[in-house]
Design a protein around this motif. Structure first.
Motif, PDB file in Angstrom:
ATOM      1  N   SER A  94      46.486  44.750  88.128  1.00 21.18           N
ATOM      2  CA  SER A  94      47.241  45.292  89.268  1.00 21.18           C
ATOM      3  C   SER A  94      46.337  45.794  90.394  1.00 21.18           C
ATOM      4  O   SER A  94      46.821  46.168  91.458  1.00 21.18           O
ATOM      5  N   ALA A  95      45.031  45.800  90.165  1.00 19.05           N
ATOM      6  CA  ALA A  95      44.104  46.335  91.163  1.00 19.05           C
ATOM      7  C   ALA A  95      43.891  45.322  92.286  1.00 19.05           C
ATOM      8  O   ALA A  95      43.726  44.131  92.047  1.00 19.05           O
ATOM      9  N   THR A  96      43.936  45.809  93.502  1.00  8.71           N
ATOM     10  CA  THR A  96      43.577  45.018  94.673  1.00  8.71           C
ATOM     11  C   THR A  96      42.488  45.773  95.429  1.00  8.71           C
ATOM     12  O   THR A  96      42.229  46.950  95.155  1.00  8.71           O
ATOM     13  N   ARG A  99      44.099  48.815  97.276  1.00  7.54           N
ATOM     14  CA  ARG A  99      44.504  49.900  96.381  1.00  7.54           C
ATOM     15  C   ARG A  99      43.296  50.641  95.834  1.00  7.54           C
ATOM     16  O   ARG A  99      43.304  51.876  95.725  1.00  7.54           O
ATOM     17  N   ILE A 102      41.896  52.828  98.538  1.00  7.78           N
ATOM     18  CA  ILE A 102      42.783  53.969  98.814  1.00  7.78           C
ATOM     19  C   ILE A 102      42.569  55.064  97.766  1.00  7.78           C
ATOM     20  O   ILE A 102      42.525  56.258  98.097  1.00  7.78           O
ATOM     21  N   SER A 213      44.583  54.508 105.075  1.00  7.62           N
ATOM     22  CA  SER A 213      45.267  53.824 103.968  1.00  7.62           C
ATOM     23  C   SER A 213      46.065  52.634 104.485  1.00  7.62           C
ATOM     24  O   SER A 213      46.126  51.585 103.826  1.00  7.62           O
ATOM     25  N   TYR A 217      45.648  48.845 103.368  1.00  6.02           N
ATOM     26  CA  TYR A 217      46.796  48.042 102.934  1.00  6.02           C
ATOM     27  C   TYR A 217      46.810  46.701 103.671  1.00  6.02           C
ATOM     28  O   TYR A 217      47.089  45.646 103.074  1.00  6.02           O
ATOM     29  N   ASP A 220      44.313  43.836 102.358  1.00  3.95           N
ATOM     30  CA  ASP A 220      44.730  42.899 101.313  1.00  3.95           C
ATOM     31  C   ASP A 220      45.363  41.647 101.923  1.00  3.95           C
ATOM     32  O   ASP A 220      45.104  40.524 101.464  1.00  3.95           O
TER      33      ASP A 220
END
Length: 228
Positions: A94-96, A99, A102, A213, A217, A220
């Motif tokens: 789930s890591a990008t 993220r 952030i 943040s 976002y 990505d």
């Protein structure tokens, strides 16, 4: 009576600017700047040498404080620290990149607000850990990330550290800038509580976190477009 201020010692600043512009050795530039400043201020030679010697003795342990951590980090990198960091983040599906940065922004800002400014940093945290982990998170989803985007990811990792430190330490009541502002205001006849000034840094820190943040976002989406 007006006091005449001798501005000739400022030639030392010009020597530093010229030396770094010419990419001369930093130690030689600093010594030359000290010599020019002392001569311009009409300091006796023996007093100038004594001042340089005293300053050297007081700061002789500073290179060890700076160089030992860099040497330790270099040794860890040689034995695969960056590769292990990339492999570790790759296991978290789930890591990008956004993220991850952030989360680091929040940790950096909160720790700086409590005065723990040495936890992060470019040489000891961003380069060996955060930047490789951010690249690794991008590679998991997009194996063909172009080199230009890799540079942008590294730059955003460094910027995240800067934003978190800059706006987080303004909340720390013992931060040097807050003490400086209190001193200046006191000189103007205004008594301000340092705690009150530190509390007013919280809205700015929150806004900085939200704005950066949002930029992370969007990063990505930029990575996704560049990998197509």
């Amino acid at each position: 009576m007006h006091t005449v201020v001798n501005l000739w010692p400022l030639l030392g600043v010009a020597v530093i600017i010229a030396g770094f512009a010419l990419r001369a050795h930093p130690v030689l530039v600093v010594i030359a700047a000290c010599a020019v400043t002392g001569i311009a201020a009409a300091m006796p030679v023996d007093q100038l040498l004594a001042t340089l010697g005293t300053a050297f003795i007081k700061t002789r342990n500073l290179p060890l404080i700076l160089l030992l951590p860099i040497a330790a980090i270099g040794l860890l990198e040689r034995h695969g620290l960056r590769e292990h960091a990339q492999a570790s983040i790759a296991r978290i599906r789930s890591a990008t990149t956004g993220r991850l940065l952030i989360v680091y922004l929040a940790i950096r800002e909160i720790s700086a607000a409590f005065g723990l400014t040495s936890i992060g940093g470019h040489p000891n945290m961003v380069r060996p850990l955060i930047a490789p982990m951010a690249e690794g998170a991008a590679e998991v989803r997009y194996p063909n990330v172009p080199q230009e985007m890799r540079y942008r990811i590294r730059a955003m990792a460094a910027a995240t550290d800067n934003v978190g430190l800059f706006f987080g330490e303004d909340i720390f009541v013992a931060f040097g800038a807050i003490v400086l502002m209190q001193t200046i205001l006191r000189g103007e006849g205004l008594e301000v509580d340092p705690l009150h000034m530190a509390l007013w840094g919280i809205p700015t820190a929150v806004c900085a976190f939200i704005i950066h943040s949002w930029r992370l976002y969007r990063l990505d989406a930029q990575i996704a477009r560049s990998a197509k």
